[in-house]
Scaffold this active site. Structure first.
Site, PDB file in Angstrom:
ATOM      1  N   HIS A 237       0.722  -1.325   0.110  1.00 17.36           N
ATOM      2  CA  HIS A 237      -0.095   0.135  -0.005  1.00 17.36           C
ATOM      3  C   HIS A 237       0.849   1.371   0.138  1.00 17.36           C
ATOM      4  CE1 HIS A 237      -3.493  -2.233   1.291  1.00 17.36           C
ATOM      5  NE2 HIS A 237      -2.966  -2.841   2.203  1.00 17.36           N
TER       6      HIS A 237
HETATM    7  C1  BDR Z   1      -2.497   1.226   5.370  1.00 17.27           C
HETATM    8  O1  BDR Z   1      -2.815   0.597   6.685  1.00 17.27           O
HETATM    9  C2  BDR Z   1      -1.648   0.169   7.258  1.00 17.27           C
HETATM   10  O2  BDR Z   1      -1.747  -0.939   7.637  1.00 17.27           O
HETATM   11  C3  BDR Z   1      -0.772  -0.007   6.103  1.00 17.27           C
HETATM   12  O3  BDR Z   1       0.565   0.608   6.629  1.00 17.27           O
HETATM   13  C4  BDR Z   1      -1.086   1.069   5.128  1.00 17.27           C
HETATM   14  O4  BDR Z   1      -0.638   2.228   5.348  1.00 17.27           O
HETATM   15  C5  BDR Z   1      -3.491   0.074   4.340  1.00 17.27           C
HETATM   16  O5  BDR Z   1      -4.748  -0.017   4.560  1.00 17.27           O
END
Ligand code: BDR
Ligand code: CA
Length: 308
Positions: A237
């Site tokens: 992500h």
């Molecule tokens: C986001 O949530 C976090 O757990 C990850 O690092 C990312 O930024 C994804 O939904």
């Protein structure tokens, strides 16, 4: 000129890979990394970030930010990132100090220094960024662009309609969305396709550098954990959000009106994107609808393999 960047994050496994690759990118210069509570508590996100930067041999300042969302208690994601945020990965403890200024002051300092060219990238809950805009409203015209990992046009990973970063601090996200700062939202609609899978991890396994070894260790943790939940690969992500600063063509999307809901059992933290253009409100964000996965994987690999 390398793009001047400040990265705000809640390190976190995928945040760590974003940092590892972003620091190796010659198109951008990460001038500071600021930490916020999110995936795990602030004490862990801060220490993880400092240990990581130091282990990789960079002297980029790391500054500590906010430990709680604007008005809510913190909700962490330990079930995803492990008790301290780094899964099974143990980093050597750094004896470097954090920046003497707070995250908010450091972002303000770097924005002034970059004289209107700063690219701010936020890959955790938007608490620090909201505080920045409330404390120093004059920072807004100094930020050339804000890239956010968060939200979704459709679906969610916390409730059926909310993504983690926005779910944790909806009030902060709403304030940031209304700030008038030019912004890109790298949503789940793009990031869920940003996966690194076994074939690439096995190629990286053959590379005998500190950076590649660490990347493989984090990726292995993520892949193993995801497999237990029927998900193939490690989802980058935050890596996609940061990479898109150097390579904007990784993202597919358009300008839309975006706002954030702050109420409702399942909708508090939902990003509402006017895809049908029915509100009549002016566009305030570039919102992703997809991404170029092969190009992204090639970029990640290059950043892990190069000697930077
Ligand atoms: C986001 O949530 C976090 O757990 C990850 O690092 C990312 O930024 C994804 O939904
Ligand atoms: Ca994150």
């Amino acid at each position: 000129m390398r793009i001047p960047v400040v990265l705000d994050c809640d390190t976190g496994t995928d945040d760590a890979l974003a940092i590892l690759t972003g620091l190796a990118c010659s198109d951008m210069e990460i001038r500071a990394i600021t930490t916020v509570a999110g995936n795990v508590e602030l004490k862990y996100t801060s220490v993880n970030t400092l240990n990581l930067v130091d282990h990789l041999g960079y002297d980029v300042p790391v500054a500590v930010g906010k430990s709680e969302p604007l008005i809510r208690p913190l909700h962490t994601a330990k079930e995803v990132h492990g008790e301290n945020g780094m899964g099974d990965v143990v980093l050597p403890i750094s004896n470097r100090a954090f920046d003497s200024e707070s995250a908010i002051d450091v972002i303000y300092r770097e924005a002034k220094k970059a004289e209107g060219d700063l690219h701010l990238v936020a890959v955790g809950p938007l608490t620090n960024i909201a505080h920045l805009f409330m404390t120093y409203p004059d920072v807004k015209p100094l930020i050339k662009h804000l890239t956010i990992m968060g939200g979704a046009i459709d679906g969610g990973n916390m409730t059926p309609s909310t993504e983690f970063n926005i779910h944790v601090d909806p009030e902060a996200a709403k304030l940031v969305s209304e700030s008038g700062v030019p912004q890109t939202w790298v949503t789940l609609d793009a990031t869920l396709s940003a996966t690194i899978e076994d074939t690439m991890i096995d190629e990286l396994r053959t590379i005998d550098t500190k950076k590649a070894k660490l990347a493989v260790e984090i990726l292995d943790y993520m892949v193993t954990r995801n497999r237990r939940f029927g998900i193939e690969g490690a989802v980058m992500h935050d890596g996609l959000a940061l990479a898109s600063v150097a390579v904007p063509s990784l993202l597919k999307g358009d300008d839309f009106y975006l706002t954030v809901e702050t109420k409702g059992e399942f909708t508090s933290g939902k990003t509402v994107v006017d895809v049908a253009r029915v509100t009549g409100k002016p566009n305030n964000a570039f919102v992703t609808t997809g991404m170029d996965v092969e190009k992204f994987r090639a970029w990640m690999k290059e950043m892990i393999v190069n000697e930077a």
